[in-house]
Structure formats: C-alpha cells, structure tokens
Motif scaffolding. Sequence first.
Motif, mmCIF file in Angstrom:
data_model
loop_
_atom_site.group_PDB
_atom_site.id
_atom_site.type_symbol
_atom_site.label_atom_id
_atom_site.label_comp_id
_atom_site.label_asym_id
_atom_site.label_seq_id
_atom_site.Cartn_x
_atom_site.Cartn_y
_atom_site.Cartn_z
ATOM 1 N N LYS A 80 -5.398 10.950 -17.471
ATOM 2 C CA LYS A 80 -5.072 11.742 -16.283
ATOM 3 C C LYS A 80 -5.558 11.014 -15.021
ATOM 4 N N ASN A 81 -6.758 10.445 -15.094
ATOM 5 C CA ASN A 81 -7.308 9.695 -13.953
ATOM 6 C C ASN A 81 -6.490 8.433 -13.661
ATOM 7 N N LYS A 82 -6.007 7.779 -14.717
ATOM 8 C CA LYS A 82 -5.167 6.599 -14.526
ATOM 9 C C LYS A 82 -3.868 6.966 -13.803
ATOM 10 N N LEU A 83 -3.302 8.109 -14.185
ATOM 11 C CA LEU A 83 -2.082 8.566 -13.531
ATOM 12 C C LEU A 83 -2.332 8.890 -12.059
ATOM 13 N N VAL A 84 -3.489 9.505 -11.779
ATOM 14 C CA VAL A 84 -3.848 9.815 -10.386
ATOM 15 C C VAL A 84 -3.942 8.522 -9.585
ATOM 16 N N ASP A 85 -4.588 7.506 -10.149
ATOM 17 C CA ASP A 85 -4.710 6.212 -9.473
ATOM 18 C C ASP A 85 -3.340 5.571 -9.261
ATOM 19 N N TYR A 86 -2.486 5.669 -10.294
ATOM 20 C CA TYR A 86 -1.152 5.073 -10.208
ATOM 21 C C TYR A 86 -0.359 5.692 -9.051
ATOM 22 N N HIS A 87 -0.353 7.007 -8.997
ATOM 23 C CA HIS A 87 0.409 7.685 -7.954
ATOM 24 C C HIS A 87 -0.230 7.492 -6.569
ATOM 25 N N TYR A 88 -1.547 7.359 -6.531
ATOM 26 C CA TYR A 88 -2.233 7.089 -5.259
ATOM 27 C C TYR A 88 -1.795 5.731 -4.710
ATOM 28 N N ASN A 89 -1.698 4.730 -5.609
ATOM 29 C CA ASN A 89 -1.287 3.391 -5.181
ATOM 30 C C ASN A 89 0.166 3.383 -4.699
ATOM 31 N N ILE A 90 1.010 4.180 -5.376
ATOM 32 C CA ILE A 90 2.410 4.290 -4.932
ATOM 33 C C ILE A 90 2.467 4.889 -3.521
ATOM 34 N N GLU A 91 1.679 5.950 -3.327
ATOM 35 C CA GLU A 91 1.649 6.620 -2.020
ATOM 36 C C GLU A 91 1.197 5.659 -0.929
ATOM 37 N N LYS A 92 0.174 4.843 -1.230
ATOM 38 C CA LYS A 92 -0.324 3.880 -0.253
ATOM 39 C C LYS A 92 0.733 2.832 0.076
ATOM 40 N N ASP A 93 1.479 2.390 -0.966
ATOM 41 C CA ASP A 93 2.541 1.405 -0.736
ATOM 42 C C ASP A 93 3.624 1.982 0.161
ATOM 43 N N VAL A 94 3.981 3.241 -0.074
ATOM 44 C CA VAL A 94 5.013 3.901 0.746
ATOM 45 C C VAL A 94 4.533 4.036 2.189
ATOM 46 N N GLU A 95 3.255 4.394 2.359
ATOM 47 C CA GLU A 95 2.694 4.530 3.712
ATOM 48 C C GLU A 95 2.716 3.193 4.448
ATOM 49 N N LYS A 96 2.379 2.119 3.752
ATOM 50 C CA LYS A 96 2.387 0.786 4.365
ATOM 51 C C LYS A 96 3.791 0.420 4.837
ATOM 52 N N LYS A 97 4.782 0.706 3.977
ATOM 53 C CA LYS A 97 6.166 0.386 4.319
ATOM 54 C C LYS A 97 6.632 1.239 5.507
ATOM 55 N N ALA A 98 6.215 2.505 5.516
ATOM 56 C CA ALA A 98 6.593 3.404 6.625
ATOM 57 C C ALA A 98 6.009 2.899 7.944
ATOM 58 N N ILE A 99 4.741 2.508 7.908
ATOM 59 C CA ILE A 99 4.091 1.995 9.119
ATOM 60 C C ILE A 99 4.783 0.718 9.602
ATOM 61 N N ILE A 153 7.931 -0.153 9.099
ATOM 62 C CA ILE A 153 9.244 0.212 9.658
ATOM 63 C C ILE A 153 9.087 0.802 11.058
ATOM 64 N N GLU A 154 8.067 1.654 11.219
ATOM 65 C CA GLU A 154 7.821 2.265 12.528
ATOM 66 C C GLU A 154 7.518 1.195 13.575
ATOM 67 N N ARG A 155 6.733 0.191 13.189
ATOM 68 C CA ARG A 155 6.400 -0.897 14.125
ATOM 69 C C ARG A 155 7.646 -1.683 14.502
ATOM 70 N N GLU A 156 8.512 -1.963 13.484
ATOM 71 C CA GLU A 156 9.720 -2.730 13.744
ATOM 72 C C GLU A 156 10.660 -1.955 14.665
ATOM 73 N N LEU A 157 10.740 -0.632 14.436
ATOM 74 C CA LEU A 157 11.598 0.197 15.283
ATOM 75 C C LEU A 157 11.084 0.270 16.717
ATOM 76 N N SER A 158 9.775 0.326 16.847
ATOM 77 C CA SER A 158 9.188 0.414 18.197
ATOM 78 C C SER A 158 9.455 -0.862 18.999
ATOM 79 N N LEU A 159 9.542 -1.977 18.281
ATOM 80 C CA LEU A 159 9.812 -3.247 18.960
ATOM 81 C C LEU A 159 11.254 -3.318 19.471
ATOM 82 N N CYS A 160 12.126 -2.572 18.774
ATOM 83 C CA CYS A 160 13.552 -2.575 19.150
ATOM 84 C C CYS A 160 13.850 -1.641 20.328
ATOM 85 N N MET A 161 12.931 -0.777 20.642
ATOM 86 C CA MET A 161 13.173 0.224 21.683
ATOM 87 C C MET A 161 12.815 -0.315 23.068
#
Length: 445
Positions: free
Chosen positions: A416-435, A437-445
């Motif tokens: 169960k703890n391994k699964l929590v870690d796995y999903h936490y790492n996925i969430e962090k990867d998604v957050e990094k990608k979102a940030i 994308i936001e930076r790239e979009l801000s540069l275009c504005m």
Amino acid sequence: MDQSLIYEGKVRNIYKHGEKHLLMKTSDRVSSFDKHIGIINGKGELLNKMTEFWFDKTQHIIDNHLVSHLGPGELLVKKCDPIMLEIVVRGYITGCTNTSLWTHYKKGIRTYCGVTFPNDLRKNEKLENSVITPTTKGKEDKPISKKEIIDEGILTTKECDFIYKKAMELFIFGQRVAEKAGYILVDTKYEFGKDSDGNIILIDEIHTTDSSRYWIKETYEKKFSNGEEPDKFDKDCVRDWVRSVCDPYKDTIPTLPKEIIDKTYNNILQFYNNLNSVVLPKVGIIMGSDSDLLSMKDAGNILGLLSIPFEMTIVSAHRTPKRMFNYATEAYNKGIKVIIAGAGGAAHLPGMVASLTTLPVIGVPVRSKSLSGVDSLLSIVQMPRGVPVATVSIGNSKNAGLLAARMLAVDDVLLKNKLVDYHYNIEKDVEKKAIQIERELSLCM
C-alpha cells in the motif's frame, strides 16, 4: 501468567499462555521409530522458521493456529482441540518405519489404510496418484483407514472429507514450491484441530524436514533407474544410520555420531535457505496468443516496479481449452491472488477463466485489426450475472497491473505504501509538466 506444561510430545512441548493461546516450544530432539533418538542443536528454531514460511504461504488453502514467533524455538498459537490423527499424504512408495508404506508393501500387503496398491511397485517409485494413509496420534502411531476414522467416531463424514480435501491441496501446493527449490516433496503429515468456534484449522507444523521426506529432484531419476537410494534432505539420513547399526524397535539406539548430526543440521539449513529463495507469483498474466504480448507487457512492467511477483503465459480459450481449464482451476492452489487476462476479437478468455475460479479476474481488451479493439471491449464487459470480470480500457494493461496491485494492497501495508509513493511521483511529474507549460505560455503572451 501461568505457563505450566500441558503436553510433552516427541519434539514439541505445549504450555499454557492465557485463556485463548498456547506456547509451543520446538526442541532440538530428533524423533523416529516412535522414540527419541538424539539431539541436533539449532534444529528446533529452523523447524519453526520453516513452519512460519509454510503457514504464511498456505493461508489461502486453510487457516492455521499460528499467532506470532516469540523467540528461538517458540511460537504463540491459538488454543485448539487437537484431532488425534496424523494425516499422511504420500506421492511415492518408500520408508523404513513400522508405519511406512514400503514396510507393509514389501511384506505382500496390497491394501493399506483402505487404499489398494498394484503389484510390482519398486521402492522409491512415484505413485500414479498421491494417497492419504492416516495414523492415530499417540505414544505409538497406528495406521487407520478413512472408514475406521468415521466408524470410530473420530470425525464425521463431512469433517473427514474436508480434511482429506485440504490435506491433498496442501500437498499439491507443497510439491510445487519444493520443485521450484530443487526438491521433491515425497510424503508428509498434517495435523488438524478445532478452534474456539469449532472450525477445523491446521496445527502443529507443516512441510518441515521433520514432518516430511524431501529428495533432490535433479538426481532422483538416475538414482531410481540404477536401484540406488535417492539423495535425501530430511531426517531420513538419521533413520538410515540408525537402521544400519541396530534394530530401532528392539535395541537401545546408540548416540548419534557427530558427522550424522552435522550432516542433518546442514541439510536442514540449506533446505530452509533454498526454500526462502523461491518466489511465488501472486498475479497470473495470461493471453490468447504471443501476438498479445506487446499489449500485455505493461502489466508485467508495473508489477515488477512494485516488486509484486507474477507469471506470464499463453492460455487460449479456443486453441487450448484444456490448458485454460487447468490454469483457471489450479491458480488458487498455486497461490495466485489475481488473474489478468488479455484477449482480442471474440475475447472469451477473461470470461471463461472467471467462470472457473473464485479469484478476481481483470480483462484487458486487446486491439484488433478490424474494429480497433471495440469488439474485444464489448465482449469482455458483457458478462452474465455471477461471472464478474473487471475490465480496463482497450490495450491498457498498465491499469490492469495497477488494479491488481490495489487488490493485493488491501491486506499488505508495505505494498500500500509503495502504491502511495508511486502515485505521489506521478502527481509530482504532472505538476512539473504543468509548471513548464505555464512558463512557456507566459513567454508567448
């Protein structure tokens, strides 16, 4: 707390430990021929470790009395009313004690414990089918048939049928695990008791080198063909030595020599270490053909990432129906907890397997050429009542692997703890990608 001795066995002593539990101490004594024949230091603790291993691995077959390991040679167990029988299961004809099958067979006896054996069997030969030859349990063990067990009121017919069924399931499972470790489980004995609710559960020990015979698998065939004794990994080496120097039923047994003591201990230690190296699959990944492997490999990848042991094989509902039937009906006794079944087109495999087992089945629709897997998806999700199959999206075996992991994590805190870690790492990867994308979009504005 009162810990007075309430039973002294050939190897184990049982002590009081509160109202609901008992303390079981496994000694270093060696017992055979219905008597104490020596001491092997350290043997008791190794036997306990083996018993813990097997009790843990066989809970899917039957509950047992183990509560916890308290210390060297000590197990805390549930208080039970023991059934005074030893349920002996044999896969081969062998042995040298008064209750051994070969001892009676070589005297011309062909019916033993209610089981009839053919003529012309050789010592150490594999039986066509494994058999159960019970004995009474006491100072002197005596053979007894199933009919006698019932007629004498030791067990009801229903209780006896249950114990026979569970004993055979345990033996088949034990043979499979032993084979993975390089051994043959030749024969063994099981003991059962009734808990406070009247349920029949497994007690004492299971599949240890004291309660079982083990031979080396690699050398058995050659040794048997040459008429030689098999290479043994149990206390038979002690029995053989005793037989070579005296009549154990009439004479005083001499002190075991150091070389026999050392050989026996080292055999037990090596067996335990080899046993612990066996990895038993918890998830079975099956597919209709090798062309489905590309779609199913992600399930194996995610299970491997989460350190969940699995097996992967081809089982076709149409081309190999007998193989499919055997896989589905035997998976539970192999220790499989979840089955992931991938299939395309008609996609009958998940549903057919689910109809033959009580294990959870996860269906993976494999992408097909004509309808891109929609036909597979519709086939798998349209199961009749009473045949449940959890279905993931087309080709998404990764989700099937994650779902299997979540099912297993219900009773496994570490997973169960391994699964929590796995999903936490996925969430962090998604957050990094979102940030990003936001930076790239801000540069275009």
